[in-house]
Scaffold this active site. Structure first.
Site, PDB file in Angstrom:
ATOM      1  N   ASP A  42      -8.833  65.312  52.895  1.00 33.58           N
ATOM      2  CA  ASP A  42      -9.735  66.360  53.385  1.00 33.58           C
ATOM      3  C   ASP A  42      -9.550  67.647  52.582  1.00 33.58           C
ATOM      4  O   ASP A  42      -8.455  68.208  52.548  1.00 33.58           O
ATOM      5  CB  ASP A  42      -9.429  66.643  54.864  1.00 33.58           C
ATOM      6  CG  ASP A  42     -10.386  67.668  55.453  1.00 33.58           C
ATOM      7  OD1 ASP A  42     -11.485  67.264  55.871  1.00 33.58           O
ATOM      8  OD2 ASP A  42     -10.045  68.874  55.473  1.00 33.58           O
ATOM      9  N   TYR A  47     -11.032  76.066  50.220  1.00 37.70           N
ATOM     10  CA  TYR A  47      -9.576  75.930  50.030  1.00 37.70           C
ATOM     11  C   TYR A  47      -9.178  76.221  48.583  1.00 37.70           C
ATOM     12  O   TYR A  47      -7.988  76.314  48.275  1.00 37.70           O
ATOM     13  CB  TYR A  47      -9.070  74.519  50.403  1.00 37.70           C
ATOM     14  CG  TYR A  47      -9.349  74.088  51.822  1.00 37.70           C
ATOM     15  CD1 TYR A  47      -9.788  74.993  52.791  1.00 37.70           C
ATOM     16  CD2 TYR A  47      -9.182  72.767  52.209  1.00 37.70           C
ATOM     17  CE1 TYR A  47     -10.071  74.583  54.085  1.00 37.70           C
ATOM     18  CE2 TYR A  47      -9.448  72.353  53.508  1.00 37.70           C
ATOM     19  CZ  TYR A  47      -9.900  73.273  54.431  1.00 37.70           C
ATOM     20  OH  TYR A  47     -10.167  72.851  55.716  1.00 37.70           O
ATOM     21  N   LYS A  72     -16.381  70.261  52.101  1.00 34.43           N
ATOM     22  CA  LYS A  72     -17.184  71.044  53.054  1.00 34.43           C
ATOM     23  C   LYS A  72     -17.940  72.161  52.350  1.00 34.43           C
ATOM     24  O   LYS A  72     -17.452  72.698  51.346  1.00 34.43           O
ATOM     25  CB  LYS A  72     -16.270  71.678  54.114  1.00 34.43           C
ATOM     26  CG  LYS A  72     -15.185  70.756  54.645  1.00 34.43           C
ATOM     27  CD  LYS A  72     -14.387  71.352  55.779  1.00 34.43           C
ATOM     28  CE  LYS A  72     -13.243  70.429  56.165  1.00 34.43           C
ATOM     29  NZ  LYS A  72     -12.046  70.563  55.348  1.00 34.43           N
ATOM     30  N   HIS A 105     -19.081  73.323  57.027  1.00 33.39           N
ATOM     31  CA  HIS A 105     -17.730  73.762  57.408  1.00 33.39           C
ATOM     32  C   HIS A 105     -17.730  74.492  58.747  1.00 33.39           C
ATOM     33  O   HIS A 105     -16.882  74.248  59.618  1.00 33.39           O
ATOM     34  CB  HIS A 105     -17.171  74.649  56.290  1.00 33.39           C
ATOM     35  CG  HIS A 105     -15.684  74.751  56.266  1.00 33.39           C
ATOM     36  ND1 HIS A 105     -14.978  74.937  55.106  1.00 33.39           N
ATOM     37  CD2 HIS A 105     -14.763  74.695  57.251  1.00 33.39           C
ATOM     38  CE1 HIS A 105     -13.681  74.991  55.379  1.00 33.39           C
ATOM     39  NE2 HIS A 105     -13.528  74.855  56.681  1.00 33.39           N
TER      40      HIS A 105
END
Ligand SMILES: NC(=O)c1ccc[n+]([C@@H]2O[C@H](COP(=O)([O-])OP(=O)(O)OC[C@H]3O[C@@H](n4cnc5c(N)ncnc54)[C@H](OP(=O)(O)O)[C@@H]3O)[C@@H](O)[C@H]2O)c1
Length: 271
Positions: A42, A47, A72, A105
């Site tokens: 994931d 990120y 996402k 997201h």
């Protein structure tokens, strides 16, 4: 070691969360996770590690088509043309032609959901995402999109201190999955909980293992613990050799107290 999928869907019950992993540490944890048998990774554009996640996958000997890769689209990129651009740039950074799941997201207050879902459907039709999904959707919003083609489920914070009964009911009645993020409550008070510690002692397991087992034993639930520690990586996937009794699972469920770890200003009104 046995890595099951969530009932009838190509989503392994246990995945690796990669938030906060960067650079060499990210590459080596992703590749170590695949060597340990994880088949669900994931990540997210936000990120800032998609290049490293992609490199970690390529560094491992596991073929791409055996891995379920989830990324996402951030909530400021949910207008139609922005979705396509976000998806393509994620694929470029990941170094892959497709992701297995592309998630919204967080819901947007600015862009109509229909516009976003239409753009996600196009990305899917182009073969760039096998499935689509949402994250952080409150239960009524989730229920409202349950019939969307190719929808796999809702990724939400879920652990013993935060129940998600309404979202679980909705997922189960619509054949969808709930992916539990922050399944360990981000290693806060939850890991010191007296009941969980007692159960860990009686099953000969650790508190994280008890919590992860409790999650993945539930119908239509997957969990994606995050770690930067190779020992924890191994520990978190070593949860397929025991079962919780129904009474113990119910006792863990009764710990729910609405304690949310993740609640940023852009969060929706939770229901
Ligand atoms: N959709 C969303 O909006 C959203 C939001 C947040 C997170 N997520 C996803 O969910 C994943 C997991 O969430 P999270 O990483 O925030 O929280 P988490 O998985 O609940 O907890 C991670 C923390 O637990 C520690 N930990 C992991 N395994 C452990 C073990 N066996 N024993 C002791 N400590 C352990 C880790 O430290 P060490 O590094 O020392 O192991 C880290 O500090 C993220 O990585 C991300 O992929 C999604």
């Amino acid at each position: 070691m046995h890595y099951e999928n969530v009932a009838g869907l190509p989503l392994p019950v246990l995945g690796l969360g990669t938030m906060r992993l960067h650079g060499e540490q990210c590459r080596s944890i992703v590749s170590a996770a695949l060597a340990e048998g994880y088949r669900h990774i994931d990540t997210a554009r936000s990120y800032d590690n998609e290049e490293d996640v992609g490199a970690g996958i390529r560094q491992s000997s596991v073929p791409r088509d055996e891995i379920v890769l989830v990324t996402k689209v951030w909530h400021t990129d949910l207008a139609g043309p922005d979705v396509e651009e976000a998806a393509e740039s994620s694929l470029r950074r990941l170094g892959t032609d497709y992701v297995d799941v592309l998630l919204v997201h967080w819901p947007s207050r600015a862009v109509p959901l229909e516009e976003t879902l239409e753009a996600f459907a196009q990305v899917r039709e182009q073969g760039k995402a096998r499935f689509i999904g949402v994250g952080n959707f409150p239960s009524t919003m989730f229920e409202g999109i349950a019939g969307v083609p190719g929808l796999i489920g809702n990724q939400v914070e879920y652990h013993p201190y935060l129940g998600q009964d309404k979202i679980l009911t909705s997922a189960r009645s619509n054949g969808l999955v709930v992916t539990a993020y922050c399944p360990l409550g981000r290693a806060g008070d939850l890991l010191q909980d007296p009941l969980l510690q007692e159960l860990a002692g009686s099953y000969g397991k650790t508190v994280p293992q008890i919590v992860l087992r409790w999650l993945i034993e539930q119908d239509r639930v997957a969990a994606i613990p995050g770690t930067s520690d190779p020992g924890h990586l191994r520990e978190n996937v070593d949860v397929f050799d025991f079962e919780l009794s129904p009474d113990d699972a119910a006792a863990i469920s009764s710990l729910a107290r609405g304690a949310r770890v993740v609640n940023p200003p852009h969060a929706p009104d939770w229901d």
